[in-house]
Design a protein around this motif. Structure first.
Motif, short mmCIF file in Angstrom:
data_model
loop_
_atom_site.label_atom_id
_atom_site.label_comp_id
_atom_site.label_asym_id
_atom_site.label_seq_id
_atom_site.Cartn_x
_atom_site.Cartn_y
_atom_site.Cartn_z
N LYS A 32 -15.88 -21.27 19.08
CA LYS A 32 -15.22 -20.29 19.93
C LYS A 32 -13.70 -20.43 19.84
CE LYS A 32 -18.97 -19.73 23.29
NZ LYS A 32 -19.35 -19.74 24.72
N VAL A 33 -13.15 -20.24 18.65
CA VAL A 33 -11.70 -20.30 18.47
C VAL A 33 -11.10 -18.93 18.76
CG1 VAL A 33 -9.81 -20.72 16.85
CG2 VAL A 33 -11.83 -22.20 16.83
N ASP A 34 -10.10 -18.92 19.62
CA ASP A 34 -9.48 -17.69 20.13
C ASP A 34 -8.03 -17.64 19.67
OD1 ASP A 34 -9.26 -15.34 21.59
OD2 ASP A 34 -9.86 -16.25 23.50
N TYR A 35 -7.50 -16.44 19.51
CA TYR A 35 -6.09 -16.21 19.20
C TYR A 35 -5.30 -16.07 20.50
CZ TYR A 35 -8.10 -11.68 20.21
OH TYR A 35 -8.80 -10.67 20.82
N GLU A 36 -4.00 -16.37 20.47
CA GLU A 36 -3.11 -16.13 21.61
C GLU A 36 -1.70 -15.87 21.08
OE1 GLU A 36 -3.12 -18.81 24.89
OE2 GLU A 36 -5.28 -19.16 24.82
N ALA A 37 -1.25 -14.64 21.14
CA ALA A 37 0.12 -14.30 20.76
C ALA A 37 1.08 -14.77 21.85
CB ALA A 37 0.25 -12.79 20.57
N GLU A 38 2.12 -15.50 21.45
CA GLU A 38 3.05 -16.02 22.46
C GLU A 38 4.48 -16.06 21.94
OE1 GLU A 38 1.97 -19.43 24.69
OE2 GLU A 38 -0.19 -19.04 24.55
N LEU A 39 5.41 -15.87 22.87
CA LEU A 39 6.82 -16.08 22.63
C LEU A 39 7.15 -17.55 22.84
CD1 LEU A 39 9.80 -14.94 22.32
CD2 LEU A 39 9.80 -14.81 24.82
N TYR A 72 17.34 -30.53 35.55
CA TYR A 72 17.65 -29.87 36.83
C TYR A 72 18.60 -28.68 36.62
CZ TYR A 72 15.48 -33.96 38.95
OH TYR A 72 14.59 -34.95 39.31
N VAL A 73 18.19 -27.81 35.72
CA VAL A 73 19.02 -26.64 35.41
C VAL A 73 18.67 -25.50 36.36
CG1 VAL A 73 19.52 -24.90 33.65
CG2 VAL A 73 19.19 -27.28 32.98
N PRO A 74 19.65 -24.90 37.04
CA PRO A 74 19.33 -23.76 37.90
C PRO A 74 18.92 -22.55 37.06
CG PRO A 74 21.71 -24.12 37.80
CD PRO A 74 21.07 -25.28 37.10
N LYS A 75 18.09 -21.72 37.65
CA LYS A 75 17.58 -20.55 36.93
C LYS A 75 18.72 -19.69 36.39
CE LYS A 75 15.08 -16.22 37.58
NZ LYS A 75 14.35 -15.34 38.52
N GLU A 76 19.80 -19.54 37.15
CA GLU A 76 20.90 -18.67 36.75
C GLU A 76 21.59 -19.14 35.47
OE1 GLU A 76 19.67 -18.29 40.75
OE2 GLU A 76 20.51 -20.07 39.76
N GLU A 77 21.44 -20.42 35.14
CA GLU A 77 22.09 -20.97 33.95
C GLU A 77 21.10 -21.32 32.85
OE1 GLU A 77 24.33 -24.35 35.20
OE2 GLU A 77 25.34 -23.27 36.84
N ALA A 78 19.82 -21.14 33.11
CA ALA A 78 18.78 -21.69 32.23
C ALA A 78 18.85 -21.16 30.80
CB ALA A 78 17.40 -21.43 32.83
N LEU A 79 19.09 -19.87 30.63
CA LEU A 79 19.09 -19.30 29.28
C LEU A 79 20.27 -19.78 28.45
CD1 LEU A 79 17.78 -15.66 29.78
CD2 LEU A 79 16.52 -17.77 29.28
N ASP A 80 21.28 -20.37 29.08
CA ASP A 80 22.40 -20.95 28.34
C ASP A 80 21.96 -22.18 27.56
OD1 ASP A 80 24.04 -19.03 29.45
OD2 ASP A 80 24.79 -20.34 31.04
N TYR A 81 20.80 -22.73 27.90
CA TYR A 81 20.28 -23.93 27.24
C TYR A 81 19.30 -23.60 26.12
CZ TYR A 81 22.46 -26.61 30.97
OH TYR A 81 23.38 -27.17 31.84
N VAL A 82 19.13 -22.32 25.84
CA VAL A 82 18.18 -21.87 24.83
C VAL A 82 18.91 -21.62 23.51
CG1 VAL A 82 16.58 -20.03 24.18
CG2 VAL A 82 16.63 -20.87 26.55
N PHE A 83 18.38 -22.20 22.43
CA PHE A 83 18.94 -21.95 21.11
C PHE A 83 18.44 -20.64 20.55
CE2 PHE A 83 18.71 -21.99 16.51
CZ PHE A 83 20.02 -22.35 16.16
N GLY A 84 17.12 -20.41 20.66
CA GLY A 84 16.55 -19.20 20.08
C GLY A 84 15.08 -19.07 20.42
N TYR A 85 14.42 -18.18 19.68
CA TYR A 85 13.04 -17.81 19.98
C TYR A 85 12.26 -17.61 18.68
CZ TYR A 85 15.32 -16.70 24.41
OH TYR A 85 16.08 -16.78 25.57
N CYS A 86 10.94 -17.74 18.78
CA CYS A 86 10.09 -17.48 17.62
C CYS A 86 8.69 -17.11 18.09
CB CYS A 86 10.05 -18.69 16.68
SG CYS A 86 9.38 -20.20 17.40
#
Length: 305
Positions: free
Chosen positions: A143-150, A160-174
């Protein structure tokens, strides 16, 4: 920028996807050709060096790529993507952190209550695989299932990063296909067994920098199996958006450059179908994950030897 890894002589090399679908700049080869040029100083040679180097490394790489792309000697280091054996777009994450039940409609299709806090579990580096790589279906699962994810790729140490600043700590996405052996996953209350089979996290083809992606909470996401659309949604359906996830996880543990956060899957997985309509992945099936701005990740399922 769109970064990728490709394998050559048993090691992963850094490439930068240029313009059209086929052109890739081989960074190491370009440095070898242009090593005496002023713009080559301090250029990161691996994807982890780019991530860990922060804004300075990325800026230096962008300038080097711009100069090298327009140079008369470019034929010495430009390659065709179709000729490359790609690797996972991030090769050495310190942590692979996954989020369960993070899309409203997915929770509804599985008759699960909406979580109050993000549901976290983990995978390991053995699950990493690349675009185009064959994925073995475990002998112990039917029962192997697929899951598309960001996937969120962390670019700075975060605690302890506040939500308002959190995306500043992101390099990128895949893209990732968070493959799941449902029969193993649901044997116990812990999901680890069904999530951590070998090559159960094909990743790529590109690591796209945050500036090129823009708002990660407004991206279309799709999964096809043998060309049939199985999942079609948008990251706006997330219960906990990308900033909330980074902030919350940073309260639980220190995030470091290269860490991966798999943000959950939308509705349309096999597990969400009525029992009589559940047809799990089999050898020969081809699964493609496509997220807006991130390209398409495609893998063929094969029988485990």
């Amino acid at each position: 920028m769109r970064l990728l890894n490709f394998e050559e002589n048993g090691t992963y090399k850094l490439g930068v996807h240029i313009g059209d679908e086929e052109s890739v700049l081989d960074v190491a080869a370009a440095l070898a050709v242009r090593g005496n040029k002023s713009e080559s100083a301090g250029i990161p040679a691996t994807v982890q060096q780019v991530i860990e180097g922060g804004d300075a490394a990325l800026t230096a790489l962008e300038a080097f790529v711009a100069a090298a792309t327009d140079a008369s000697d470019r034929d010495n280091y430009m390659k065709q993507q179709s000729s490359l054996n790609l690797g996972p777009c991030v090769t050495h994450p310190n942590k692979i952190i996954c989020v369960g039940l993070n899309y409203r409609k997915h929770a509804e299709e599985t008759n699960a209550e909406l979580p109050v806090y993000p549901i976290l579990f983990n995978k390991f580096n053995n699950t990493l695989a690349s675009h185009g790589e064959e994925i073995p279906l475990p002998k112990v699962s039917s029962k192997v299932d697929y899951e598309a994810e960001l996937v969120i790729v962390i670019g700075k140490t975060a605690k302890y990063v506040p939500k308002e600043e959190a995306l500043d700590y992101v390099f990128g996405y895949c893209n990732v296909n968070d493959l799941s052996a449902r029969d193993l996953q649901l044997r116990t209350q812990q999901w680890l067994a069904g999530k951590s089979c070998d090559k159960f996290s094909p990743l790529g083809p590109y690591l796209v920098t945050a500036d090129e992606v823009g708002d990660p909470n407004r991206l279309s996401i799709k999964c096809t199996v043998n060309g049939e659309v199985r999942q079609l949604s948008n990251t706006s359906d997330m219960i906990f958006d990308c900033a909330e996830l980074v902030s919350y996880i940073s309260e639980c543990m220190t995030l470091v450059p290269g860490d991966l956060i798999l943000t959950g899957t939308p509705e349309g997985v096999v597990l969400g179908y009525p029992p009589e309509r559940q047809v799990y992945l089999k050898a020969g099936d081809t699964v493609s994950i496509e997220i807006e701005k991130l390209g398409t990740l495609t893998n063929k399922m094969v029988s485990e030897e």
